[in-house]
Design a protein around this motif. Sequence first.
Motif, short mmCIF file in Angstrom:
data_model
loop_
_atom_site.label_atom_id
_atom_site.label_comp_id
_atom_site.label_asym_id
_atom_site.label_seq_id
_atom_site.Cartn_x
_atom_site.Cartn_y
_atom_site.Cartn_z
N THR A 46 0.83 -1.21 0.00
CA THR A 46 0.00 0.00 0.00
C THR A 46 0.86 1.25 0.00
O THR A 46 0.55 2.23 -0.68
N LYS A 103 -5.53 5.55 -4.70
CA LYS A 103 -6.60 5.22 -5.64
C LYS A 103 -6.28 5.69 -7.06
O LYS A 103 -6.65 5.03 -8.04
N LYS A 126 -7.91 -2.30 -5.99
CA LYS A 126 -8.01 -0.98 -5.35
C LYS A 126 -9.43 -0.44 -5.31
O LYS A 126 -9.79 0.27 -4.38
#
Length: 283
Positions: A46, A103, A126
Motif C-alpha cells: 500500500t 486510488k 483498489k
Amino acid sequence: MSKIGLICEGGGTKAAYTAGVLECFLDQGIEFPYTAGISAGAFILTGFVSKQKDRLRITGIEATNRKEAVGFYPMLHEKAVFGIQSTYDYVEEKAKLDFSAFKNSPTELEMGLYNIENGAIEYFNKSQYTEDGAVVKAACSLLMLTHPVVIQGRRYMDGGLIDMIPIEQAVKQGCDKVIFISTKEANYVRKPAPNWQLTLANMIYRKEKYVVEDLKKRHINYQKQWQMVKDLEKEGKALILRPSCDMGITRYTTDHEKISKWYELGVSDTLNMIDEIKAFMEN
C-alpha cells in the motif's frame, strides 16, 4: 511491450525486507503497472503504490516493534496472537495512507484473501479497498492466530493458506514478466503443517473441512508456486529478489535493531542488483 508485474509474498515481520526493497524502488523511480501481495506483503505494498516512503518504514519496522504487535497484549485486547487492528491503527496514525494518491495511482494492486465461506482464494483490487482498511486487515489475518475479517457478510483471512506466491494471479492478469520479492533465504524449505496445527484447525473449523485440507496441502502449493517462478526465471521472464544472507529473522521477530538491519538489507540487496533489475525491465 511487456507487462511487468511485481509480486510479494508474506512472512510476518520478515516483510520488513520487502519494505526495504520497495523503498529502493521508489528512490530509483522504478514503477510497475501491476502488483500483487499476500499477507504482510499486501500491507507493505500500500505504501509503495501511494509512494509513501515513511509508510514503508513505519509498516516494515516501527509497527512490529511494539508490545501491541505480538504476544500477551494482543491476546488480552484482541484475543489474538497478532494485533492486526492495533498494528493497522498505529500505521495509520504515524503514516496515514494517502488515499487519493493510492486510488489514483496507475499501479494496480491486488490482495489475496481466503474466503472461509467456500474455501476459495479471492483477489481484491483498489476499487474494493475502503478507508477502514478491511481488505488489508483481512489479508493479514493469519489462520488460527487472528480473527477473520468480515467483508460484505463473508469471513476472510490471509490468502496464504492457498496462494503464498501470487504468481498465477499475475499471469492471469496478463503479466508476461514478473519481479518476485521473497522474504525467505535461499535455503528455506516450507515444511508440512505439524499435527497440533491440523488438530487445532479441525477443532476451530469443524464445519469448513476444506480449511484443514488446504492447510495439509499448503507446503505442496508453496513448492508448486516457487517452481512456476523458477521456470519463468529460466525463460528470462522472472527476476527473484531475496535476502542475500540469513540474519536469524523469523516471522515473529520484533527486535527493533534486528528488523532495522533486515530492512536495510532489502535496500542494499536491491541497490546491488539495480543494473540487472533495470535491464530486466527494459528488455
